[in-house]
Design a protein around this motif. Structure first.
Motif, PDB file in Angstrom:
ATOM      1  N   GLU A  95       0.837  -1.202   0.000  1.00 28.48           N
ATOM      2  CA  GLU A  95       0.000   0.000   0.000  1.00 28.48           C
ATOM      3  C   GLU A  95       0.875   1.256   0.000  1.00 28.48           C
ATOM      4  N   ASN A  98       2.597   1.632  -3.478  1.00 30.45           N
ATOM      5  CA  ASN A  98       1.641   2.098  -4.486  1.00 30.45           C
ATOM      6  C   ASN A  98       1.271   3.567  -4.294  1.00 30.45           C
ATOM      7  N   SER A 101       4.340   5.739  -5.448  1.00 33.55           N
ATOM      8  CA  SER A 101       4.921   5.441  -6.766  1.00 33.55           C
ATOM      9  C   SER A 101       6.369   4.943  -6.660  1.00 33.55           C
ATOM     10  N   HIS A 103       8.942   2.042  -7.196  1.00 28.35           N
ATOM     11  CA  HIS A 103       9.055   0.861  -8.040  1.00 28.35           C
ATOM     12  C   HIS A 103      10.053  -0.120  -7.433  1.00 28.35           C
TER      13      HIS A 103
END
Length: 160
Positions: A95, A98, A101, A103
């Motif tokens: 969570e 995400n 952002s 990666h």
């Protein structure tokens, strides 16, 4: 949570360090793995959950949390509790990744493998982890649970 490098931290503090760490070198791949291991002590079970962050080819850091639980005597129940704790922690990490952002691949490492008394749990546990949205790593690839968490969970660990 705790860190050898950063000391005592909240989960939000761990997330901020992950954010900072992954922003230092955007050209490399990052792998975040979550794993849990437990050991029965005299009258309780010591449960250790770990978040490991690896900058591929350039080292990594880890964070851990220790819980004392009522003694769990059944190996199946121990493995299920370890997996449950790992999935819950990995869900929180996912969570955060995400929402920010970030990666990085995210894996759940479980302390089971093709040898030993837990081999009959592989399909069930791996299915649970994959069904929860994570890549599942088993022994010997499950270094977060079978290496880091295992070492911290042992009696006499200097990391505690």
């Amino acid at each position: 949570m705790k860190s050898i490098t950063y000391g005592e931290l909240s989960f939000d503090g761990v997330c901020e360090i992950i954010k900072e760490y992954t922003s230092k070198d955007l050209e490399v791949d990052y792998v975040i793995s979550v794993g849990t291991d437990s050991q029965n002590m005299d009258n309780y079970t010591k449960m250790v959950s770990v978040i490991a962050l690896v900058r591929k080819g350039k080292g990594g850091i880890f964070f851990y949390d220790i819980k004392k639980l009522k003694r769990i005597r059944n190996i199946r129940q121990k493995i299920f509790r370890e997996t449950q704790d790992s999935i819950e922690l990995a869900t929180k990490v996912m969570e955060f990744l995400n929402n920010n952002s970030i990666h990085a691949s995210l894996e759940v490492h479980v302390d089971i493998g093709n040898n030993g008394e837990t081999k009959h749990l592989i399909k069930e546990i791996a299915g649970w982890v994959v069904g929860s949205g994570f890549r599942c790593c088993l022994k010997p690839e499950a270094y977060t649970s079978t290496g880091i968490a295992d070492k911290i969970s042992k009696r006499g660990s200097r990391v505690c």
